[in-house]
Design a protein around this motif. Structure first.
Motif, PDB file in Angstrom:
ATOM      1  N   ILE A  52       0.853  -1.186   0.000  1.00  0.00           N
ATOM      2  CA  ILE A  52       0.000   0.000   0.000  1.00  0.00           C
ATOM      3  C   ILE A  52       0.891   1.238   0.000  1.00  0.00           C
ATOM      4  N   THR A  53       0.580   2.213  -0.851  1.00  0.00           N
ATOM      5  CA  THR A  53       1.353   3.456  -0.921  1.00  0.00           C
ATOM      6  C   THR A  53       0.406   4.657  -0.937  1.00  0.00           C
ATOM      7  N   VAL A  54       0.954   5.811  -0.543  1.00  0.00           N
ATOM      8  CA  VAL A  54       0.242   7.083  -0.672  1.00  0.00           C
ATOM      9  C   VAL A  54       1.178   8.079  -1.339  1.00  0.00           C
ATOM     10  N   GLN A  55       0.603   9.143  -1.833  1.00  0.00           N
ATOM     11  CA  GLN A  55       1.380  10.226  -2.423  1.00  0.00           C
ATOM     12  C   GLN A  55       1.463  11.365  -1.406  1.00  0.00           C
ATOM     13  N   ASN A  56       2.677  11.668  -0.965  1.00  0.00           N
ATOM     14  CA  ASN A  56       2.896  12.662   0.077  1.00  0.00           C
ATOM     15  C   ASN A  56       3.015  14.058  -0.548  1.00  0.00           C
ATOM     16  N   PRO A  57       2.057  14.948  -0.317  1.00  0.00           N
ATOM     17  CA  PRO A  57       2.117  16.282  -0.931  1.00  0.00           C
ATOM     18  C   PRO A  57       3.117  17.216  -0.255  1.00  0.00           C
ATOM     19  N   LYS A  58       3.735  16.767   0.839  1.00  0.00           N
ATOM     20  CA  LYS A  58       4.614  17.654   1.604  1.00  0.00           C
ATOM     21  C   LYS A  58       6.097  17.491   1.298  1.00  0.00           C
ATOM     22  N   VAL A  59       6.443  16.585   0.397  1.00  0.00           N
ATOM     23  CA  VAL A  59       7.861  16.388   0.104  1.00  0.00           C
ATOM     24  C   VAL A  59       8.371  17.548  -0.747  1.00  0.00           C
ATOM     25  N   GLU A  60       9.665  17.727  -0.729  1.00  0.00           N
ATOM     26  CA  GLU A  60      10.268  18.849  -1.460  1.00  0.00           C
ATOM     27  C   GLU A  60      10.089  18.665  -2.959  1.00  0.00           C
ATOM     28  N   ALA A  61      10.100  19.780  -3.655  1.00  0.00           N
ATOM     29  CA  ALA A  61       9.907  19.761  -5.098  1.00  0.00           C
ATOM     30  C   ALA A  61      10.942  18.887  -5.787  1.00  0.00           C
ATOM     31  N   GLY A  62      10.487  18.083  -6.722  1.00  0.00           N
ATOM     32  CA  GLY A  62      11.375  17.213  -7.488  1.00  0.00           C
ATOM     33  C   GLY A  62      11.566  15.844  -6.885  1.00  0.00           C
ATOM     34  N   ALA A  63      11.192  15.658  -5.612  1.00  0.00           N
ATOM     35  CA  ALA A  63      11.346  14.356  -4.962  1.00  0.00           C
ATOM     36  C   ALA A  63      10.156  13.463  -5.290  1.00  0.00           C
ATOM     37  N   ASP A  64      10.375  12.178  -5.336  1.00  0.00           N
ATOM     38  CA  ASP A  64       9.300  11.227  -5.553  1.00  0.00           C
ATOM     39  C   ASP A  64       8.364  11.280  -4.346  1.00  0.00           C
ATOM     40  N   PRO A  65       7.076  11.581  -4.535  1.00  0.00           N
ATOM     41  CA  PRO A  65       6.176  11.729  -3.401  1.00  0.00           C
ATOM     42  C   PRO A  65       5.651  10.399  -2.843  1.00  0.00           C
ATOM     43  N   THR A  66       6.028   9.279  -3.437  1.00  0.00           N
ATOM     44  CA  THR A  66       5.468   7.993  -3.017  1.00  0.00           C
ATOM     45  C   THR A  66       5.999   7.577  -1.647  1.00  0.00           C
ATOM     46  N   ALA A  67       5.072   7.298  -0.743  1.00  0.00           N
ATOM     47  CA  ALA A  67       5.412   6.790   0.587  1.00  0.00           C
ATOM     48  C   ALA A  67       4.793   5.413   0.746  1.00  0.00           C
ATOM     49  N   THR A  68       5.582   4.448   1.172  1.00  0.00           N
ATOM     50  CA  THR A  68       5.107   3.082   1.338  1.00  0.00           C
ATOM     51  C   THR A  68       4.510   2.906   2.723  1.00  0.00           C
ATOM     52  N   GLU A  69       3.267   2.476   2.784  1.00  0.00           N
ATOM     53  CA  GLU A  69       2.576   2.294   4.063  1.00  0.00           C
ATOM     54  C   GLU A  69       2.646   0.854   4.559  1.00  0.00           C
ATOM     55  N   TYR A  70       2.729  -0.106   3.649  1.00  0.00           N
ATOM     56  CA  TYR A  70       2.892  -1.520   4.023  1.00  0.00           C
ATOM     57  C   TYR A  70       3.997  -2.116   3.169  1.00  0.00           C
ATOM     58  N   MET A  71       4.911  -2.831   3.817  1.00  0.00           N
ATOM     59  CA  MET A  71       5.999  -3.518   3.122  1.00  0.00           C
ATOM     60  C   MET A  71       6.219  -4.872   3.780  1.00  0.00           C
ATOM     61  N   SER A  72       6.619  -5.866   2.995  1.00  0.00           N
ATOM     62  CA  SER A  72       6.967  -7.173   3.559  1.00  0.00           C
ATOM     63  C   SER A  72       8.201  -7.725   2.866  1.00  0.00           C
ATOM     64  N   PHE A  73       8.922  -8.583   3.572  1.00  0.00           N
ATOM     65  CA  PHE A  73      10.022  -9.328   2.952  1.00  0.00           C
ATOM     66  C   PHE A  73      10.159 -10.673   3.641  1.00  0.00           C
ATOM     67  N   ASN A  74      10.669 -11.639   2.887  1.00  0.00           N
ATOM     68  CA  ASN A  74      10.939 -12.969   3.430  1.00  0.00           C
ATOM     69  C   ASN A  74      12.384 -13.044   3.893  1.00  0.00           C
ATOM     70  N   ALA A  75      12.636 -13.928   4.849  1.00  0.00           N
ATOM     71  CA  ALA A  75      13.986 -14.031   5.419  1.00  0.00           C
ATOM     72  C   ALA A  75      14.414 -15.495   5.496  1.00  0.00           C
TER      73      ALA A  75
END
Length: 505
Positions: free
Chosen positions: A410-433
């Motif tokens: 799940i991701t959201v677009q963060n409107p508060k990041v500095e200009a030119g930066a990728d606004p995508t913020a990851t809300e859920y992440m998983s990895f196997n170990a």
């Protein structure tokens, strides 16, 4: 296989002239474990078992197994089909029909249907689970079921070619959540629906079935300990670290005056909750638990989590443990031992919204479970549009995911990041170990969430009440349903996530 063998036998008998005509030959095993002749009952669409005698014969074993042997002209060249246990009660049906068992699997409260839960008819008594973390690859704990299925995005399952008769066992299982049932009667060549959610739900307590051994650290900025309660787990299953409950609570660190729950309420004994430092002190301390859930503490508390402890947490996951970490517990990953930080770009950026206002989030549907999550959220009324949902209190501590070793859900677009930066913020992440090993060597999993379960950020007032009085007992919010999906997915056996979940064999 039976149909192919039947056709072969018909051809053999016809060629050798041992019978004049054959309308159907059905292979089956004698449930009674006696010598018998097996003949087709085309009118009823079932298989009849008759006393021995005539041109074809069958030999059966004990009540737990047997074989059928149809003999042609040459008695020294029999064709035999072996069966064991309840396999011997699977019947052939006319016109391509099947005996089925159907239903839906729910959370312990019997309210929310669950995805990717294995449902099967065992062909032998199920084995007890090993206590604590272990390498739980799919297929290891479910061996040779008679018939099996996994629930779909609506929680539904259908078992095909189920054994017929009375007192048929049924198992519902995801990871080390397991409930064993007995179906009073299964009717041949028909669907046998199970309609009551209170029958096909996961267990609420250990007297109803198996529950993973879970450790939950309570925090000052999140209340992950409340989620299992709202999912229907019996409050008696929550104890301190010395108790006999399946869920042990540990007291996380606090930020200034924002205190986490420090004790159980008077109605539940009033015991002081064990410090979380005892939980993550060593890998061995963690290994006592199947799942470790870490509620946000309001800060990362780096000095209380030196690298040796971060290594222990990763070693625990690599040995088969499951880690569910909320917000500032990103320290275990962002500043964890190599190669854990390679799972993504970990940068602490401004919150996407002010005062926890809601924002639209996007579900990653590019892999099978992500697509299933999107459909499931619609089915459980946590989303009104496929592929999106509204989330509250989003954070931005993880950005780009390394797709070689991790998944963003799940991701959201963060409107508060500095200009030119990728606004995508990851809300859920998983990895196997462990990370970077061949698939067959993967044992554990970890989930990071930048969302909170708590309805408000400051829980000081409610936490002062003691657990479980500190928790609102209500139905799950839409956001909590998404967290619940991730929690049960974390519980599930480890598999190749580029493919849809498959029933056990």
């Amino acid at each position: 296989m039976e149909n192919r063998m039947s056709a072969t036998l018909v051809r053999r008998f016809a060629v050798l002239g041992s019978i004049v005509s054959v309308s159907a030959i059905v292979l089956a095993c004698s449930p009674a474990g006696k010598d018998s002749t097996v003949q087709s009952n085309a009118a009823a669409g079932t298989t009849s078992v008759l006393p021995s005698g005539g041109g074809a014969s069958a030999t059966g074993g004990s009540g737990t197994g047997g074989s059928v042997m149809l003999v042609g002209v040459d008695p020294n060249s029999p064709v035999t089909h072996m069966c064991e246990g309840l396999e011997c009660q699977v019947q052939s049906c006319a016109n391509g029909g099947h005996t089925t068992i159907s239903g839906k699997v729910y959370d312990p409260a019997g309210k929310v249907p669950l995805y990717n839960v294995a449902v099967y008819v065992p062909n032998a008594p199920v084995e007890p689970f090993k206590e604590g973390a272990s390498c739980d690859r799919c297929g290891a704990s479910i061996v040779n079921p008679v018939t099996a299925a996994v629930t779909d995005e609506s929680g539904a399952f259908t078992l095909t070619d189920a054994p017929v008769g009375q007192n048929i066992p049924l198992v519902i299982q995801v990871g080390k959540w397991r409930r064993q049932l007995t179906i009073p009667a299964v009717t041949a060549c028909a669907d046998n629906p199970m309609m009551d959610p209170q029958v096909t739900r996961l267990p609420r307590n250990h007297t109803e079935g198996d529950i993973p051994k879970i450790a939950i650290t309570v925090g000052s900025a999140d209340q992950m300990e409340c989620l299992p309660l709202r999912l229907g787990i019996d409050p008696a299953e929550f104890t301190d670290a010395t108790g006999t409950g399946r869920i042990h609570l540990y007291q996380g660190h606090h930020n200034n005056n924002r205190l986490p729950v420090q004790a159980f309420d008077a109605m539940h004994g009033g015991a002081t909750i064990t410090p979380a430092d005892d939980l993550w002190s060593t890998k061995d301390a963690l290994m006592k638990y199947d799942i470790v859930i870490l509620s946000c503490e309001g800060d990362s508390f780096q000095r209380q989590k030196p690298m040796g402890l971060r290594q222990a947490m990763y070693d625990y996951a690599s040995a088969g443990g499951r880690v569910f970490a909320s917000h500032w517990h990103n320290i275990w990953f962002a500043q964890g031992p190599n190669p854990v930080p390679t799972t993504g770009t970990w940068t602490d950026r401004p919150d996407p919204t002010d005062m926890g206002a809601a924002i639209s989030a996007t579900i990653n549907q590019s892999f099978p479970k992500g697509a299933a999550l999107a459909k499931w959220l619609v089915n459980v009324q946590a989303s009104t549009t496929l592929g999106t949902m509204m989330v509250e209190y989003p954070r931005d501590n993880l950005q780009a995911i390394n797709p070689m070793v991790a998944r963003d859900w799940i991701t959201v677009q963060n409107p508060k990041v500095e200009a030119g930066a990728d606004p995508t913020a990851t809300e859920y992440m998983s990895f196997n170990a462990p990370i970077g090993v061949p698939e067959e060597q993967i044992c554990g999993r970890a989930v990071y969430t930048d969302l909170h379960v708590a309805s408000v950020d400051n829980n000081t007032t409610s936490n002062a009440l003691g657990f479980p009085a500190s928790c609102e007992l209500r139905d799950l919010s839409a956001q909590e349903k998404a967290v619940a999906f991730m929690l049960f997915d974390l519980s599930a056996c480890v598999q190749n996530e580029d493919q849809p979940p498959k029933p056990p064999k």
